[in-house]
Design a protein around this motif. Structure first.
Motif, PDB file in Angstrom:
ATOM      1  N   TYR A   1      42.925   1.634 -33.666  1.00  0.00           N
ATOM      2  CA  TYR A   1      43.544   2.025 -32.826  1.00  0.00           C
ATOM      3  C   TYR A   1      45.225   1.541 -33.162  1.00  0.00           C
ATOM      4  O   TYR A   1      45.423   0.475 -33.753  1.00  0.00           O
ATOM      5  CB  TYR A   1      43.632   1.547 -31.485  1.00  0.00           C
ATOM      6  N   ALA A   2      46.154   2.405 -33.143  1.00  0.00           N
ATOM      7  CA  ALA A   2      47.706   2.355 -33.729  1.00  0.00           C
ATOM      8  C   ALA A   2      48.534   2.736 -32.692  1.00  0.00           C
ATOM      9  O   ALA A   2      48.274   3.530 -31.781  1.00  0.00           O
ATOM     10  CB  ALA A   2      47.739   3.030 -35.187  1.00  0.00           C
ATOM     11  N   GLU A   3      49.986   2.462 -32.966  1.00  0.00           N
ATOM     12  CA  GLU A   3      50.847   2.638 -32.113  1.00  0.00           C
ATOM     13  C   GLU A   3      52.069   3.050 -33.289  1.00  0.00           C
ATOM     14  O   GLU A   3      51.920   2.734 -34.212  1.00  0.00           O
ATOM     15  CB  GLU A   3      51.417   1.612 -31.237  1.00  0.00           C
ATOM     16  N   ALA A   4      53.091   3.795 -32.599  1.00  0.00           N
ATOM     17  CA  ALA A   4      54.118   4.206 -33.303  1.00  0.00           C
ATOM     18  C   ALA A   4      55.405   4.513 -32.442  1.00  0.00           C
ATOM     19  O   ALA A   4      55.196   5.116 -31.464  1.00  0.00           O
ATOM     20  CB  ALA A   4      53.904   5.221 -34.368  1.00  0.00           C
TER      21      ALA A   4
ATOM     22  N   THR B   1      44.157   6.811 -31.629  1.00  0.00           N
ATOM     23  CA  THR B   1      42.906   6.481 -31.954  1.00  0.00           C
ATOM     24  C   THR B   1      42.527   7.269 -33.279  1.00  0.00           C
ATOM     25  O   THR B   1      42.567   8.425 -33.217  1.00  0.00           O
ATOM     26  CB  THR B   1      41.834   6.641 -30.690  1.00  0.00           C
ATOM     27  N   LEU B   2      41.691   6.624 -34.091  1.00  0.00           N
ATOM     28  CA  LEU B   2      41.545   6.959 -35.515  1.00  0.00           C
ATOM     29  C   LEU B   2      40.236   6.698 -35.836  1.00  0.00           C
ATOM     30  O   LEU B   2      39.639   5.523 -35.681  1.00  0.00           O
ATOM     31  CB  LEU B   2      42.506   6.646 -36.467  1.00  0.00           C
ATOM     32  N   MET B   3      39.467   7.565 -36.238  1.00  0.00           N
ATOM     33  CA  MET B   3      38.034   7.701 -36.788  1.00  0.00           C
ATOM     34  C   MET B   3      37.878   7.622 -38.019  1.00  0.00           C
ATOM     35  O   MET B   3      38.389   8.379 -39.077  1.00  0.00           O
ATOM     36  CB  MET B   3      37.281   8.695 -36.182  1.00  0.00           C
ATOM     37  N   ALA B   4      37.006   6.579 -38.809  1.00  0.00           N
ATOM     38  CA  ALA B   4      36.811   6.391 -40.219  1.00  0.00           C
ATOM     39  C   ALA B   4      35.659   7.778 -40.538  1.00  0.00           C
ATOM     40  O   ALA B   4      35.031   8.128 -39.761  1.00  0.00           O
ATOM     41  CB  ALA B   4      36.229   5.319 -40.690  1.00  0.00           C
TER      42      ALA B   4
ATOM     43  N   ASP C   1      48.430  -2.683 -41.929  1.00  0.00           N
ATOM     44  CA  ASP C   1      48.773  -2.598 -40.492  1.00  0.00           C
ATOM     45  C   ASP C   1      49.990  -1.775 -40.195  1.00  0.00           C
ATOM     46  O   ASP C   1      50.749  -2.157 -39.199  1.00  0.00           O
ATOM     47  CB  ASP C   1      48.456  -4.129 -39.556  1.00  0.00           C
ATOM     48  N   HIS C   2      50.753  -1.415 -41.126  1.00  0.00           N
ATOM     49  CA  HIS C   2      52.259  -0.952 -40.920  1.00  0.00           C
ATOM     50  C   HIS C   2      52.432   0.291 -41.945  1.00  0.00           C
ATOM     51  O   HIS C   2      51.946   0.450 -43.211  1.00  0.00           O
ATOM     52  CB  HIS C   2      53.012  -2.149 -41.494  1.00  0.00           C
TER      53      HIS C   2
ATOM     54  N   ILE D   1      47.043  -1.650 -34.553  1.00  0.00           N
ATOM     55  CA  ILE D   1      46.630  -2.875 -33.431  1.00  0.00           C
ATOM     56  C   ILE D   1      45.370  -3.301 -33.512  1.00  0.00           C
ATOM     57  O   ILE D   1      45.215  -4.460 -33.460  1.00  0.00           O
ATOM     58  CB  ILE D   1      46.897  -2.064 -32.029  1.00  0.00           C
ATOM     59  N   ARG D   2      44.551  -2.492 -34.025  1.00  0.00           N
ATOM     60  CA  ARG D   2      42.942  -2.832 -34.186  1.00  0.00           C
ATOM     61  C   ARG D   2      42.437  -1.919 -35.323  1.00  0.00           C
ATOM     62  O   ARG D   2      42.353  -0.758 -35.023  1.00  0.00           O
ATOM     63  CB  ARG D   2      42.203  -3.008 -32.684  1.00  0.00           C
ATOM     64  N   ALA D   3      42.012  -2.679 -36.204  1.00  0.00           N
ATOM     65  CA  ALA D   3      41.350  -1.945 -37.309  1.00  0.00           C
ATOM     66  C   ALA D   3      39.600  -2.124 -37.154  1.00  0.00           C
ATOM     67  O   ALA D   3      39.448  -3.297 -37.300  1.00  0.00           O
ATOM     68  CB  ALA D   3      41.883  -2.366 -38.661  1.00  0.00           C
TER      69      ALA D   3
END
Length: 152
Positions: free
Chosen positions: A114-117, A133-136, A35-36, A106-108
């Motif tokens: 969903y992530a932030e930077a 927003t990221l897709m596997a 997560d980082h 933020i949410r895997a």
């Protein structure tokens, strides 16, 4: 509980930092954990737009990259990841020194994460912030001889 394998993390950082696009942008993956992620870029003249400040695309690239790697370790070993949405705000011009993007997942999820930077300048001022927003992508992961995880 699974924990990241240090040999895998080292190999991953080496592969990322020697890949064509990060090399072209002169950015480096500095750290990655669950997560980082931390990505840095030393500002050079190639990063400037005509007004003498860092081009917004450079900041967007740092946010895209930091969010991507912040979500990456939550994926199964053979999955890849792709950004499907990137939203950001430019908060302050950047002009010289080092930029550091710090990403946080933020949410895997199994299919969407969903992530932030935030991107900070050398003085610690936040110059841009964004979300992604990221897709596997099943079966599209990076292959290393090292195992991705170790059992605790």
């Amino acid at each position: 509980m699974l924990s990241p394998n240090p040999a895998y993390i080292g190999a991953l950082i080496d592969v990322v930092n020697s890949s064509p696009f990060p090399t072209h942008m002169r950015m480096q993956l500095i750290a990655i954990a669950f997560d980082h992620a931390v990505v840095s870029l030393k500002i050079d003249t190639c990063h400037f737009q005509p007004y003498g400040i860092v081009h917004g695309g450079v900041l967007a690239t740092l946010i895209d990259t930091a969010t991507f790697w912040a979500a990456y370790l939550r994926l199964p070993g053979d999955d890849g990841l792709v950004n499907i949405d990137l939203k950001l705000n430019y908060l302050k011009p950047a002009g010289e020194g080092m930029l550091t993007a710090t990403g946080r997942c933020i949410r895997a999820g199994r299919s969407l994460s969903y992530a932030e930077a935030g991107v900070s300048d050398a003085d610690g001022n936040l110059v841009a912030h964004g979300t992604s927003t990221l897709m596997a992508l099943p079966g599209k992961g990076l292959a290393f001889k090292e195992n991705k995880f170790l059992d605790d």
